[in-house]
Design an enzyme around this catalytic site. Structure first.
Site, mmCIF file in Angstrom:
data_model
loop_
_atom_site.group_PDB
_atom_site.id
_atom_site.type_symbol
_atom_site.label_atom_id
_atom_site.label_comp_id
_atom_site.label_asym_id
_atom_site.label_seq_id
_atom_site.Cartn_x
_atom_site.Cartn_y
_atom_site.Cartn_z
ATOM 1 N N PRO A 10 0.793 -1.229 0.000
ATOM 2 C CA PRO A 10 0.000 0.000 0.000
ATOM 3 C C PRO A 10 0.831 1.287 0.000
ATOM 4 C CG PRO A 10 -0.081 -1.069 2.144
ATOM 5 C CD PRO A 10 0.565 -2.036 1.196
ATOM 6 N N ARG A 18 5.204 10.967 -2.539
ATOM 7 C CA ARG A 18 4.984 10.625 -1.132
ATOM 8 C C ARG A 18 6.275 10.789 -0.330
ATOM 9 N NH1 ARG A 18 4.840 4.468 1.134
ATOM 10 N NH2 ARG A 18 4.252 5.002 3.253
ATOM 11 N N ASN A 74 7.565 -5.890 -1.047
ATOM 12 C CA ASN A 74 7.632 -4.762 -0.118
ATOM 13 C C ASN A 74 6.225 -4.632 0.452
ATOM 14 O OD1 ASN A 74 7.726 -2.422 1.314
ATOM 15 N ND2 ASN A 74 8.752 -1.212 -0.273
ATOM 16 N N HIS A 80 4.192 -4.402 9.187
ATOM 17 C CA HIS A 80 4.163 -4.262 10.639
ATOM 18 C C HIS A 80 2.845 -4.728 11.252
ATOM 19 C CE1 HIS A 80 7.458 -1.826 9.253
ATOM 20 N NE2 HIS A 80 6.635 -0.959 8.679
ATOM 21 N N ASP A 87 1.111 -15.310 6.841
ATOM 22 C CA ASP A 87 0.603 -16.686 6.750
ATOM 23 C C ASP A 87 0.495 -17.148 5.301
ATOM 24 O OD1 ASP A 87 0.460 -16.893 9.470
ATOM 25 O OD2 ASP A 87 -1.738 -16.856 9.592
ATOM 26 N N GLU A 98 12.142 -10.020 1.346
ATOM 27 C CA GLU A 98 11.451 -8.812 1.823
ATOM 28 C C GLU A 98 12.316 -7.586 1.509
ATOM 29 O OE1 GLU A 98 10.630 -8.977 6.024
ATOM 30 O OE2 GLU A 98 10.199 -6.832 6.148
ATOM 31 N N HIS A 100 12.588 -3.165 1.565
ATOM 32 C CA HIS A 100 12.113 -1.833 1.949
ATOM 33 C C HIS A 100 13.022 -0.772 1.344
ATOM 34 C CE1 HIS A 100 9.326 -3.556 4.793
ATOM 35 N NE2 HIS A 100 10.293 -4.379 5.145
ATOM 36 N N LEU A 101 12.407 0.314 0.902
ATOM 37 C CA LEU A 101 13.187 1.442 0.389
ATOM 38 C C LEU A 101 13.992 2.077 1.516
ATOM 39 C CD1 LEU A 101 10.084 2.657 -1.478
ATOM 40 C CD2 LEU A 101 12.223 2.346 -2.708
ATOM 41 N N SER A 102 13.331 2.295 2.644
ATOM 42 C CA SER A 102 13.978 2.944 3.792
ATOM 43 C C SER A 102 14.527 1.880 4.744
ATOM 44 C CB SER A 102 12.962 3.831 4.527
ATOM 45 O OG SER A 102 11.924 3.035 5.079
ATOM 46 N N ARG A 107 14.048 3.818 11.924
ATOM 47 C CA ARG A 107 12.878 4.699 11.950
ATOM 48 C C ARG A 107 12.072 4.497 13.236
ATOM 49 N NH1 ARG A 107 9.816 4.542 6.397
ATOM 50 N NH2 ARG A 107 8.891 6.394 7.376
ATOM 51 N N ARG A 111 7.909 0.601 13.234
ATOM 52 C CA ARG A 111 8.366 0.082 11.932
ATOM 53 C C ARG A 111 9.480 -0.952 12.076
ATOM 54 N NH1 ARG A 111 5.952 3.526 8.168
ATOM 55 N NH2 ARG A 111 5.717 5.630 8.978
#
Ligand code: DQA
Length: 152
Positions: A10, A18, A74, A80, A87, A98, A100-102, A107, A111
């Site tokens: 999302p 963003r 991602n 979280h 599952d 997995e 993540h950009l950040s 953070r 997170r």
């Protein structure tokens, strides 16, 4: 040819506009284009999808189980919160990476915990667009469960 599914969770459709201070100015279309270019050089057939809906992501994971050799995900905010996505990933025998950009570990506290990491082969976080490209390099080279290696 190895088949890799990339799932963007999302709000990632808003990349570029963003919180550019956190996620940079790259758009999702630019990330997908870079991934397709790398896939072309890596003997990988790549599909990319984005969804803002948890159940739709669960169904995408389920429906990919006979096609994908590797999933790159991602899960965004669902990282979280979503036991359902975790599952679904653990219900199918498709190795998952997995992304993540950040750097989620640098953070806010909420997170720093991921429901997905325990069912992932590995996690790449903090490199912006390159997190995805590093994940695709891994997806192209990790060893697969026997069943998948034998897949036509
Ligand atoms: C994110 C990190 C998550 O905490 C956040 O909810 C996102 C993006 C990342 O790529 O850095 O939407 O997954």
């Amino acid at each position: 040819m190895r088949k890799v599914l990339v799932i963007h969770g999302p709000n990632l459709n808003l990349l570029g506009e963003r919180e550019p201070n956190v996620y940079g100015s790259v758009t999702l279309a630019e990330i997908d284009k870079a991934l397709q270019e790398l896939a072309g050089k890596s003997d990988v057939e790549l599909r990319t999808v984005q969804s803002n809906h948890e159940g739709e992501i669960v169904e995408t994971i389920q429906n990919s189980r006979h096609w994908a050799d590797v999933i790159i995900i991602n899960p965004a905010a669902y990282t979280h919160t979503s036991v359902a996505i975790r599952d679904a990933l653990s219900a199918i025998s498709v190795p998952t990476i997995e992304v993540h950009l950040s750097n989620i570990h640098a953070r806010e506290g909420f997170r720093q915990a991921s429901h997905v990491s325990p069912v992932a082969v590995g996690v790449i976080a903090g490199f912006g667009k390159n997190s995805y490209l590093l994940a695709l390099q891994a997806a192209a080279t990790i060893s697969l469960p026997d069943k998948k290696e034998n897949k036509k």
